[in-house]
Design an enzyme around this catalytic site. Sequence first.
Site, PDB file in Angstrom:
ATOM      1  NE  ARG A 172     -10.769 -11.642  -3.889  1.00 46.61           N
ATOM      2  CZ  ARG A 172     -10.942 -10.328  -3.866  1.00 46.61           C
ATOM      3  NH1 ARG A 172     -12.113  -9.822  -3.612  1.00 46.61           N
ATOM      4  NH2 ARG A 172      -9.927  -9.515  -4.076  1.00 46.61           N
ATOM      5  CG  ASP A 208      -6.102 -10.307  -1.737  1.00 48.51           C
ATOM      6  OD1 ASP A 208      -5.514 -11.396  -1.732  1.00 48.51           O
ATOM      7  OD2 ASP A 208      -7.330 -10.169  -1.850  1.00 48.51           O
ATOM      8  CB  THR A 209      -1.913  -5.007  -1.343  1.00 52.49           C
ATOM      9  OG1 THR A 209      -0.873  -5.861  -0.851  1.00 52.49           O
ATOM     10  CG2 THR A 209      -2.892  -4.750  -0.212  1.00 52.49           C
ATOM     11  CB  CYS A 211       2.298   0.275   3.091  1.00 58.22           C
ATOM     12  SG  CYS A 211       2.540  -1.418   2.551  1.00 58.22           S
ATOM     13  CG  LEU A 212       5.913  -3.732   7.847  1.00 53.60           C
ATOM     14  CD1 LEU A 212       7.002  -2.943   8.569  1.00 53.60           C
ATOM     15  CD2 LEU A 212       5.343  -4.809   8.774  1.00 53.60           C
ATOM     16  N   GLY A 213       5.073  -2.954   4.149  1.00 49.63           N
ATOM     17  CA  GLY A 213       5.625  -3.702   3.029  1.00 49.63           C
ATOM     18  C   GLY A 213       5.869  -2.887   1.779  1.00 49.63           C
TER      19      GLY A 213
END
Lengths: 66, 395
Positions: free
Chosen positions: B165, B238-239, B345-347
């Site tokens: 942002r 952010d996710t 998603c790796l995380g």
Amino acid sequence: VACVKVSVDRARCVGHGRCYELAPEVFGEDERGHARPLHEEVAPGHEAQARRAERNCPERAIAVEG
Amino acid sequence: VSAPRDPHEFNLFDSEFARCPQPVYARMNAECPVSRQALTGTPIIARYEDVLFALRHPEIFSSEMELQMALGTERPMIPQQIDPPAQTRYRKLLDPHFSRKRMAALEPALRAQANALIDRFEADGRCDFDPAFAIPLPCSAFLSLLGLPQSDLELFLRLKNGIIRPALDRYDPESALRIRKESGRQIYAYFEALIDERRARPRDDLMSELVRLGPEGEGLSRNELLDICFLLLLAGLDTVTATLGCNVAYLAANPVQRRRLVEDPGLIPDAVEELLRWETPVAGVPRVVKRSVTLGGVTLREGELVTLLLGASNVDAGEFEEPERVDFERARNRHLAFGGGPHRCLGSHLARMELRVALEEWHRRIPDYALEPGATPRYSPGIREVMHLPLVWPA
């Protein structure tokens, strides 16, 4: 008593880990976090766990037979 | 007089859509499984089976695209913006460091960090949830994961925001890209220094382990390490921030559901899954079509940029029973909130742990909260961060 068998399709599993989270008596994980059955035959009393894992695998990698 | 609205066009960047996307998803699933972005005309894939197919076929739906450079990176982020088979090598190296077992080691520190944040505002009886809790907590987790000092938290938030942002009085693409590139340079410089430091003095942390993987033999080059660090920073903060906001906004608005979690915290892991399905904070992921393919009755052409709308898939009645019901005890929940196929998603195991610990500690400490009377939560489009979520509780 008919026994229930489980398998993981290794070509489909990408390590979401839902099965070993929901059915820790039936599934374990390899070093990468991909699933593997702890035993091919499900121990008596853990059939519901196995089926719950099957219903929650986004990759449809789990088969429960019997 | 505005032109009649094309029923097959949707504006995914509308803030009202971001606030409450589920009715729009339902219409897409029922009426047009492949629709178009209102401004760009690019295809949107909605239905579960179609999205799962696309996720599983990177040879048709590629993650390698020009668009990626718009984020201030000099090269694709690893492994997210690389297709198999090259991507497979990276995942084999990285997956063990992001397994559920490894992430469990971070849990005690994260629980302490969650409580330290709550200590700051609990007695006030109010907070703005995003800056007070949802933004700093995932950043703390990121710092713990990499073995960085918590004192770098503000620095990382600033760098990440410079990319995601860019602060501008009035948005224009050129200035935004300039800020992104400058933030990108600072991120590269920070991680360059960190790589050197951990190479010289390894510690017991992820960064030291990643450095140890390279650069010889099957290991990682310096650029590869940097491109992984960039991804961890941009994808990991952010996710989870957005997911925490979406979850707590839902629970503030649905006190009966919240009460159940307070009375039985054992329900929280299942609630996390169901809220991931219902809210799907990462609403869509981009892919580029490598060869013509027909999906949902529409032919997608080579080179077209498409959006796989995970949020719509997650409320598809073809996959989910009563998809519009939020049911913490849903028997079958094969949601795609973390994607699927080789780019899962790796995380995801880190995110799940963060979400569970955050909801456990928040509801243990602050069980009775509500949206501030008269306030309206504000959701950002794209990744659905609840940027304004003022909460009140009996102090």
